[in-house]
Design a protein around this motif. Structure first.
Motif, PDB file in Angstrom:
ATOM      1  N   PHE A   1      -6.304 -23.073  42.791  1.00  0.00           N
ATOM      2  CA  PHE A   1      -5.808 -22.440  41.565  1.00  0.00           C
ATOM      3  C   PHE A   1      -5.866 -20.917  41.668  1.00  0.00           C
ATOM      4  CE2 PHE A   1      -6.764 -20.681  37.322  1.00  0.00           C
ATOM      5  CZ  PHE A   1      -5.565 -20.999  36.679  1.00  0.00           C
ATOM      6  N   VAL A   2      -6.974 -20.386  42.179  1.00  0.00           N
ATOM      7  CA  VAL A   2      -7.119 -18.938  42.306  1.00  0.00           C
ATOM      8  C   VAL A   2      -6.041 -18.365  43.222  1.00  0.00           C
ATOM      9  CG1 VAL A   2      -8.582 -17.103  43.262  1.00  0.00           C
ATOM     10  CG2 VAL A   2      -9.568 -18.850  41.766  1.00  0.00           C
ATOM     11  N   LYS A   3      -5.804 -19.010  44.322  1.00  0.00           N
ATOM     12  CA  LYS A   3      -4.813 -18.495  45.274  1.00  0.00           C
ATOM     13  C   LYS A   3      -3.406 -18.512  44.699  1.00  0.00           C
ATOM     14  CE  LYS A   3      -7.454 -19.519  49.444  1.00  0.00           C
ATOM     15  NZ  LYS A   3      -7.512 -20.239  50.726  1.00  0.00           N
TER      16      LYS A   3
ATOM     17  N   ASP B   1     -14.370 -12.474  38.098  1.00  0.00           N
ATOM     18  CA  ASP B   1     -15.518 -13.366  38.150  1.00  0.00           C
ATOM     19  C   ASP B   1     -16.183 -13.269  39.521  1.00  0.00           C
ATOM     20  OD1 ASP B   1     -17.277 -15.547  38.264  1.00  0.00           O
ATOM     21  OD2 ASP B   1     -16.007 -16.779  36.993  1.00  0.00           O
ATOM     22  N   PRO B   2     -17.455 -12.865  39.578  1.00  0.00           N
ATOM     23  CA  PRO B   2     -18.144 -12.721  40.874  1.00  0.00           C
ATOM     24  C   PRO B   2     -18.146 -13.997  41.710  1.00  0.00           C
ATOM     25  CG  PRO B   2     -19.432 -11.731  39.119  1.00  0.00           C
ATOM     26  CD  PRO B   2     -18.326 -12.496  38.447  1.00  0.00           C
TER      27      PRO B   2
ATOM     28  N   LEU C   1     -10.747 -14.024  46.598  1.00  0.00           N
ATOM     29  CA  LEU C   1      -9.796 -12.944  46.418  1.00  0.00           C
ATOM     30  C   LEU C   1      -9.691 -12.057  47.644  1.00  0.00           C
ATOM     31  CD1 LEU C   1     -10.827 -11.905  42.802  1.00  0.00           C
ATOM     32  CD2 LEU C   1      -8.883 -13.309  43.478  1.00  0.00           C
ATOM     33  N   THR C   2     -10.703 -12.083  48.512  1.00  0.00           N
ATOM     34  CA  THR C   2     -10.702 -11.215  49.693  1.00  0.00           C
ATOM     35  C   THR C   2     -10.379 -11.980  50.975  1.00  0.00           C
ATOM     36  OG1 THR C   2     -13.089 -11.570  49.936  1.00  0.00           O
ATOM     37  CG2 THR C   2     -12.374  -9.652  48.675  1.00  0.00           C
ATOM     38  N   THR C   3     -10.189 -13.308  50.854  1.00  0.00           N
ATOM     39  CA  THR C   3      -9.856 -14.090  52.047  1.00  0.00           C
ATOM     40  C   THR C   3      -8.425 -13.786  52.476  1.00  0.00           C
ATOM     41  OG1 THR C   3     -11.326 -15.849  51.337  1.00  0.00           O
ATOM     42  CG2 THR C   3      -9.678 -16.409  53.007  1.00  0.00           C
TER      43      THR C   3
END
Length: 331
Positions: free
Chosen positions: A213-215, A319-320, A326-328
């Motif tokens: 979902f994030v990606k 969100d930590p 997010l950095t991958t």
């Protein structure tokens, strides 16, 4: 733990659906599909009548996935067309059909992760927090999607196994799952809030991983996702996932989606109310409880005592716990 009602319904469905499938469909299938047919019969015993009426072997996209049944649209302008395969209802895995599944772990199939489907062993008693999410996106009128994020304790991850035994990504371990009730149509369909007002789309109770979902939503679309941690007891958390899995397997694709009256928000709130024994909706109606449209979900949660007015936590992008996603590189 399965209720007595669920056991009775499951037993009746198993006999009725398998009998119907054996008499009307199985005898006509080629021998090469024998294993898949047996799997379908077992899975349908746990599934909805809607699924039993809408499968077509010509629509199967992954011959190596025993849970790809080749679903078909059975209404609207796309009636008879192969259904999109980006989301499926959840099914009990065939190796656990005759064993209790709700005691400590739920063993289910059709979990979505990065474009592939996985079986999962979900530790239903080890949910650390339940987070309600609101994703907003551009449309002619204010539009949004609601879903529920389950965050599991560090020592109790969810183990996923790829349903396609030939895939490179065979086993995955995650700590967050997303419960998402969505509209689904024929292969290649694009969601439209106005199209959702007619009888054109079906509804699916799916589970997807937070990583996927994030990606797709945060990184690729840049959509904001608000979050609220709901005030639930451990027992209510367990009941929430059990009721969701029950609805997904029972309903399959049988519900017709409607942008206003049967959508991501109305169905999630129904499950939340059932899991928390909240009768407010039945007492005063949906217009008063405001559980009609995703964009006004916060007042509906406050009215139920699930969150406070100032209980907003970090937007998902900040969100930590998802910073590593997010950095991958190479999303």
């Amino acid at each position: 733990m399965l209720t007595a009602y669920f056991v009775e319904v499951a037993q009746k469905q198993r006999k009725a659906v398998i009998k119907n499938y054996m008499e009307n469909k199985m005898i006509t299938l080629p021998k090469s599909y024998f294993y898949k047919t047996i799997t379908i019969a077992m899975a349908l015993s746990f599934s909805s009548y809607g699924i039993s009426e809408a499968v077509n072997l010509d629509c199967i996209k992954d011959q190596n996935d025993p849970y790809d049944f080749g679903y078909v649209m059975d209404l609207g302008e796309s009636k008879g067309a192969c259904m999109s395969d980006h989301a499926r209802p959840l099914l009990q895995t065939e190796d656990s059909l005759d064993r209790p599944i709700w005691k400590d772990y739920a063993q289910v199939a059709n979990i979505s992760h990065l474009g592939e489907f996985y079986t999962a062993e979900i530790p239903i008693k080890r949910i650390e927090s339940v987070i309600f999410q609101l994703e907003t996106f551009k449309a002619i009128v204010p539009a949004a999607h609601t879903q529920i994020r389950l965050k599991f304790f560090d020592d109790s991850p969810v183990h996923l196994v790829n349903q396609n035994h030939k895939s490179e990504n065979q086993e995955v371990v995650v700590h967050d799952l997303i419960l998402s009730v969505e509209a689904i149509g024929a292969e290649g369909f694009k969601y439209d809030i106005f199209k959702g007002l007619g009888k054109n789309l079906k509804t699916v109770y799916r589970i997807k991983t937070l990583e996927g979902f994030v990606k797709r939503v945060v990184v690729e679309r840049g959509s904001p996702v608000k979050q609220w941690t709901m005030r639930l007891s451990d027992n209510e958390k367990r009941k929430l996932i059990v009721n969701y899995l029950y609805n997904s397997s029972k309903k399959g694709f049988s519900d017709v989606y409607n942008t206003v009256s049967l959508n991501c928000t109305t169905e999630l709130l129904e499950i939340i109310d059932k899991s928390t024994n909240n009768t407010m909706r039945k007492s005063v109606g949906r217009l008063v409880t405001l559980d009609l449209y995703p964009s006004i979900i916060k007042p509906a949660l406050i009215a139920r005592g699930l969150i406070g007015a100032n209980d907003d936590i970090e937007d998902l992008a900040n969100d930590p716990s998802v910073a590593h996603l997010l950095t991958t590189p190479n999303f």
